[in-house]
Scaffold this motif. Structure first.
Motif, short mmCIF file in Angstrom:
data_model
loop_
_atom_site.label_atom_id
_atom_site.label_comp_id
_atom_site.label_asym_id
_atom_site.label_seq_id
_atom_site.Cartn_x
_atom_site.Cartn_y
_atom_site.Cartn_z
N VAL A 71 0.84 -1.20 0.00
CA VAL A 71 0.00 0.00 0.00
C VAL A 71 0.88 1.25 0.00
CG1 VAL A 71 -1.64 1.33 1.38
CG2 VAL A 71 -2.01 -1.11 1.04
N ILE A 72 1.92 1.25 0.80
CA ILE A 72 2.80 2.42 0.86
C ILE A 72 3.53 2.63 -0.47
CG2 ILE A 72 4.95 3.27 1.91
CD1 ILE A 72 3.77 2.38 4.61
N ILE A 73 4.02 1.56 -1.08
CA ILE A 73 4.69 1.67 -2.38
C ILE A 73 3.70 2.17 -3.42
CG2 ILE A 73 5.76 0.34 -4.26
CD1 ILE A 73 7.65 0.85 -1.87
N ASP A 74 2.48 1.66 -3.39
CA ASP A 74 1.44 2.09 -4.33
C ASP A 74 1.15 3.58 -4.17
OD1 ASP A 74 -0.56 1.58 -6.36
OD2 ASP A 74 -2.06 1.77 -4.78
N LEU A 75 0.98 4.03 -2.96
CA LEU A 75 0.69 5.44 -2.71
C LEU A 75 1.85 6.34 -3.13
CD1 LEU A 75 -1.07 5.20 0.77
CD2 LEU A 75 -2.14 5.73 -1.41
N ALA A 76 3.06 5.93 -2.79
CA ALA A 76 4.23 6.76 -3.08
C ALA A 76 4.57 6.75 -4.57
CB ALA A 76 5.42 6.29 -2.26
N TYR A 77 4.64 5.57 -5.15
CA TYR A 77 5.12 5.48 -6.51
C TYR A 77 4.06 5.80 -7.55
CZ TYR A 77 7.76 3.99 -10.51
OH TYR A 77 8.40 3.98 -11.72
N LYS A 136 0.78 7.00 -6.99
CA LYS A 136 -0.09 8.14 -6.72
C LYS A 136 0.70 9.41 -6.43
CE LYS A 136 -3.86 5.79 -7.17
NZ LYS A 136 -4.64 5.91 -8.37
N GLY A 137 2.00 9.29 -6.27
CA GLY A 137 2.84 10.47 -6.07
C GLY A 137 2.68 11.13 -4.72
N CYS A 138 2.22 10.38 -3.73
CA CYS A 138 2.04 10.95 -2.40
C CYS A 138 3.37 11.09 -1.68
CB CYS A 138 1.13 10.05 -1.56
SG CYS A 138 -0.56 9.94 -2.16
N THR A 139 3.48 12.13 -0.89
CA THR A 139 4.65 12.28 -0.04
C THR A 139 4.49 11.38 1.18
OG1 THR A 139 3.69 14.05 1.29
CG2 THR A 139 4.87 14.71 -0.73
N GLN A 140 5.55 11.22 1.93
CA GLN A 140 5.46 10.40 3.14
C GLN A 140 4.49 11.02 4.14
OE1 GLN A 140 9.60 9.90 4.26
NE2 GLN A 140 9.77 8.04 3.03
N ASP A 141 4.46 12.34 4.23
CA ASP A 141 3.50 13.01 5.12
C ASP A 141 2.07 12.72 4.69
OD1 ASP A 141 5.28 14.25 6.86
OD2 ASP A 141 5.49 16.02 5.57
N GLU A 142 1.80 12.78 3.37
CA GLU A 142 0.46 12.50 2.87
C GLU A 142 0.07 11.05 3.15
OE1 GLU A 142 0.19 15.59 -0.93
OE2 GLU A 142 1.15 13.64 -1.21
N ILE A 143 1.01 10.14 2.98
CA ILE A 143 0.74 8.72 3.24
C ILE A 143 0.38 8.53 4.71
CG2 ILE A 143 1.73 6.39 3.32
CD1 ILE A 143 3.44 7.26 0.84
N ALA A 144 1.13 9.18 5.60
CA ALA A 144 0.84 9.07 7.04
C ALA A 144 -0.58 9.55 7.34
CB ALA A 144 1.87 9.87 7.84
N LYS A 145 -1.00 10.65 6.72
CA LYS A 145 -2.35 11.17 6.94
C LYS A 145 -3.41 10.25 6.36
CE LYS A 145 -0.81 15.94 7.15
NZ LYS A 145 -0.55 17.13 6.36
N LYS A 197 7.97 5.83 7.08
CA LYS A 197 9.37 5.82 6.64
C LYS A 197 9.99 4.45 6.82
CE LYS A 197 10.22 10.71 7.35
NZ LYS A 197 11.10 11.73 7.91
N THR A 198 9.72 3.82 7.94
CA THR A 198 10.28 2.49 8.20
C THR A 198 9.74 1.46 7.22
OG1 THR A 198 10.54 3.00 10.55
CG2 THR A 198 10.50 0.66 9.95
N ARG A 199 8.43 1.47 6.99
CA ARG A 199 7.83 0.51 6.05
C ARG A 199 8.35 0.73 4.64
NH1 ARG A 199 1.49 0.41 8.02
NH2 ARG A 199 1.89 -0.58 10.03
N MET A 200 8.49 2.00 4.25
CA MET A 200 8.97 2.30 2.90
C MET A 200 10.42 1.84 2.75
SD MET A 200 8.84 5.78 0.68
CE MET A 200 7.06 5.76 0.71
N ARG A 201 11.24 2.14 3.73
CA ARG A 201 12.65 1.74 3.68
C ARG A 201 12.75 0.22 3.62
NH1 ARG A 201 16.61 0.08 7.08
NH2 ARG A 201 18.72 0.76 6.61
N ASN A 202 12.01 -0.48 4.46
CA ASN A 202 12.04 -1.94 4.47
C ASN A 202 11.54 -2.52 3.15
OD1 ASN A 202 13.08 -1.96 7.06
ND2 ASN A 202 11.10 -2.31 8.03
#
Length: 182
Positions: free
Chosen positions: A138-144, A146-155, A165-170
């Protein structure tokens, strides 16, 4: 009937840099479905994705001189152009965060599986991403896509920024290890 013409990546790059229209036609014929799929995934609008696809290939044609073989493969460079162009289009169309959250809430978060467009499935992305945990996908999908920033993903996910950040890094580390084995 003649045999189908194929080019190696280096032949294709040299032909494109020489402004050979046959090479460009080959590039379009072989890569447009995958690049369209990326644009469609980001934009979620077939008409807009078709328009953006034309812009993507224009950027490739005009920017081929900036492609550096030492920095990666041609396809990776084109995928980044496609993704960035689609995200720029999405942002330029004044999509508000509320619209993005609503769209993501109904499309991405509700599905158990990452919804990569079928035209890019031949790349094996679905199978590779399925090896990640659902949270990482889900985090990769949102970031890559949908172009969401990490702050947007957190919200959007209502989780702490540090967790994102931890999930994305892992996820990135895991993807890197998976792709090394392929």
């Amino acid at each position: 009937m003649g045999a189908a013409v194929t080019y190696t990546e280096s032949e294709l790059v040299l032909g494109l840099k020489a402004r050979n229209e046959k090479h460009f036609g080959y590039l379009y014929d072989h890569y447009s479905p995958a690049l369209y799929g990326i644009a469609l995934k980001v934009l979620n609008d077939e008409s807009m994705a078709g328009d953006v696809l034309q812009e993507i290939f224009l950027k490739i044609w005009r920017g081929i001189e900036r492609y550096d073989t030492d920095k990666g493969r041609l396809f990776t460079w084109m995928v980044n152009i496609a993704r960035n162009t689609a995200i720029d289009t999405l942002r330029s169309k004044s999509h508000k965060m509320g619209q993005k959250v609503a769209e993501l809430g109904s499309n991405t978060l509700a599905s158990e599986q990452l919804a990569i467009h079928p035209s890019v499935d031949h790349l094996g992305l679905v199978k590779v991403l399925e090896l990640l945990s659902r949270e990482q996908r889900v985090i990769i999908d949102l970031a890559y896509y949908k172009g969401c920033t990490q702050d947007e993903i957190a919200k959007i996910l209502d989780i702490p920024l540090g967790t994102v950040k931890t999930r994305m890094r892992n996820a990135i580390i895991q993807l890197r290890n998976i792709l090394k084995q392929i």
